[in-house]
Design an enzyme around this catalytic site. Sequence first.
Site, PDB file in Angstrom:
ATOM      1  N   GLU A 141       5.765  -3.661  10.918  1.00 15.99           N
ATOM      2  CA  GLU A 141       7.206  -3.495  11.062  1.00 15.99           C
ATOM      3  C   GLU A 141       7.669  -3.518  12.520  1.00 15.99           C
ATOM      4  O   GLU A 141       8.780  -3.934  12.834  1.00 15.99           O
ATOM      5  CB  GLU A 141       7.649  -2.170  10.420  1.00 15.99           C
ATOM      6  CG  GLU A 141       7.547  -2.120   8.907  1.00 15.99           C
ATOM      7  CD  GLU A 141       8.746  -2.764   8.216  1.00 15.99           C
ATOM      8  OE1 GLU A 141       9.476  -3.542   8.850  1.00 15.99           O
ATOM      9  OE2 GLU A 141       8.932  -2.472   7.012  1.00 15.99           O
TER      10      GLU A 141
ATOM     11  N   ASN B 150       0.416  -1.403  12.913  1.00 18.10           N
ATOM     12  CA  ASN B 150       1.119  -1.770  14.143  1.00 18.10           C
ATOM     13  C   ASN B 150       0.187  -1.685  15.355  1.00 18.10           C
ATOM     14  O   ASN B 150       0.215  -2.553  16.233  1.00 18.10           O
ATOM     15  CB  ASN B 150       2.335  -0.862  14.331  1.00 18.10           C
ATOM     16  CG  ASN B 150       3.437  -1.190  13.341  1.00 18.10           C
ATOM     17  OD1 ASN B 150       4.168  -2.161  13.503  1.00 18.10           O
ATOM     18  ND2 ASN B 150       3.534  -0.392  12.282  1.00 18.10           N
TER      19      ASN B 150
ATOM     20  N   ASP C 228       4.578  11.772  13.249  1.00 22.00           N
ATOM     21  CA  ASP C 228       4.602  10.376  12.808  1.00 22.00           C
ATOM     22  C   ASP C 228       4.228   9.446  13.964  1.00 22.00           C
ATOM     23  O   ASP C 228       3.490   8.470  13.792  1.00 22.00           O
ATOM     24  CB  ASP C 228       6.003  10.033  12.279  1.00 22.00           C
ATOM     25  CG  ASP C 228       5.977   8.935  11.230  1.00 22.00           C
ATOM     26  OD1 ASP C 228       4.907   8.334  11.009  1.00 22.00           O
ATOM     27  OD2 ASP C 228       7.029   8.659  10.635  1.00 22.00           O
TER      28      ASP C 228
ATOM     29  N   SER D 106       0.821  -1.212   0.000  1.00 21.71           N
ATOM     30  CA  SER D 106       0.000   0.000   0.000  1.00 21.71           C
ATOM     31  C   SER D 106       0.857   1.265   0.000  1.00 21.71           C
ATOM     32  O   SER D 106       0.531   2.234  -0.689  1.00 21.71           O
ATOM     33  CB  SER D 106      -0.954  -0.004   1.198  1.00 21.71           C
ATOM     34  OG  SER D 106      -0.246  -0.134   2.417  1.00 21.71           O
TER      35      SER D 106
ATOM     36  N   LYS E 276       9.920   1.933   7.216  1.00 23.31           N
ATOM     37  CA  LYS E 276       9.979   2.353   8.618  1.00 23.31           C
ATOM     38  C   LYS E 276      10.222   1.129   9.494  1.00 23.31           C
ATOM     39  O   LYS E 276       9.404   0.744  10.327  1.00 23.31           O
ATOM     40  CB  LYS E 276       8.696   3.090   8.993  1.00 23.31           C
ATOM     41  CG  LYS E 276       8.495   4.367   8.161  1.00 23.31           C
ATOM     42  CD  LYS E 276       7.297   5.166   8.568  1.00 23.31           C
ATOM     43  CE  LYS E 276       7.196   6.450   7.740  1.00 23.31           C
ATOM     44  NZ  LYS E 276       6.068   7.312   8.159  1.00 23.31           N
TER      45      LYS E 276
ATOM     46  N   ALA F  76      -1.004   5.543   3.891  1.00 20.40           N
ATOM     47  CA  ALA F  76      -1.255   5.292   2.472  1.00 20.40           C
ATOM     48  C   ALA F  76      -2.734   5.468   2.120  1.00 20.40           C
ATOM     49  O   ALA F  76      -3.083   5.978   1.056  1.00 20.40           O
ATOM     50  CB  ALA F  76      -0.781   3.891   2.103  1.00 20.40           C
TER      51      ALA F  76
ATOM     52  N   LYS G 191       8.519   4.433  16.655  1.00 23.19           N
ATOM     53  CA  LYS G 191       7.093   4.785  16.795  1.00 23.19           C
ATOM     54  C   LYS G 191       6.195   3.603  16.450  1.00 23.19           C
ATOM     55  O   LYS G 191       5.077   3.494  16.958  1.00 23.19           O
ATOM     56  CB  LYS G 191       6.744   6.016  15.955  1.00 23.19           C
ATOM     57  CG  LYS G 191       7.040   5.897  14.461  1.00 23.19           C
ATOM     58  CD  LYS G 191       5.860   5.435  13.654  1.00 23.19           C
ATOM     59  CE  LYS G 191       6.205   5.319  12.195  1.00 23.19           C
ATOM     60  NZ  LYS G 191       5.067   4.855  11.362  1.00 23.19           N
TER      61      LYS G 191
END
Length: 341
Positions: free
Chosen positions: A294, A269, A257, A22, A118, A152, A203
Amino acid sequence: MTEIPAFKKGLPTQIAVLGGGSWATAIIKILTENNVKVKWWLRRKSDVDFIKKYNHNPSYLTDALLNPRKVKAYYKMYDALYGVDYVILAVPAAFVPDALKNLTRNHFAGKKVVSAIKGMIPDENMLVTDWMEKVFGVPLTQMCVIAGPCHAEEVALEKQSYLTIGSPNINLAQEFSNLLSCRYIQANPIADLYGVEYCAVIKNIVAMACGITHGLGFGDNFQAVMVSNAMQEIKRFLDYAYPQASRDLNNSGYLGDLLVTAYSQFSRNRTFGNMIGRGYSVKSAQIEMNMVAEGYYAVKSIHQINEKYGVDMPIIDAVYKILYERATPVAEINILKTYLK
């Protein structure tokens, strides 16, 4: 004689985007608002064939139509990399070594590399930019990272968004910011590659912690306290690992972010953490999401790096113990509560 870059001659900038998810799709949509030609590499040939026929990604952001005059899909990575000015990496960090395993330093020679990832390279515990420098010899001054609060899904809807482009080469950061800026995207350069890259990694772990506590039934009050404590953890880590006097963590590339990933409905996440808090196993959560979070890989890397640094990071420690040491979420968050202020 030095070759004049295409964009300075008014020609389209040639950009390769590696990845079929995405975020890769959203970046391509942004880029095609400007004077670019995108060569898009995807792992599955069936996806390449579909895009060539229907001009949109069959699996992600399926409503985002892509300009066929500006975007061409490729199955062979060598073909996608040929003759481009920029290479944008948009493959999940854990899959980067395998995706690029057949490439050599020659494939990246003279190219500018942008990480839209990320996350960190697992096992080696390396940022993507450091790994690209080590494996392919790409100088840090030829690399930048995309950071900032920019999901996204909202890009696909053309909602106003802001990006931060970090690089030790501020001219490169500005140049790439210009390629991204359009009617619904404002991109701003910053000379702090490591700061925004590490913040983008951490983050995601914090978002998992927020999801876990939400799954356990904690409310907004607790989450606000945890996020404010998380920013202090990020500051302590960056001040120790990569101190920079001019760094302002209130910048949207850092704090913004963190906030959007911790709170947004689009945060994978946070969604992953919420499932863990509700009792899912790691494996069952990964299977049901069918997307890479991630933070799952990143928390192991950050935890291991911090074993050497010794920075006080109780939120990171709690998420690591829950995901990798099978600590009970309720018990671990109850311990974490005593550290928060």
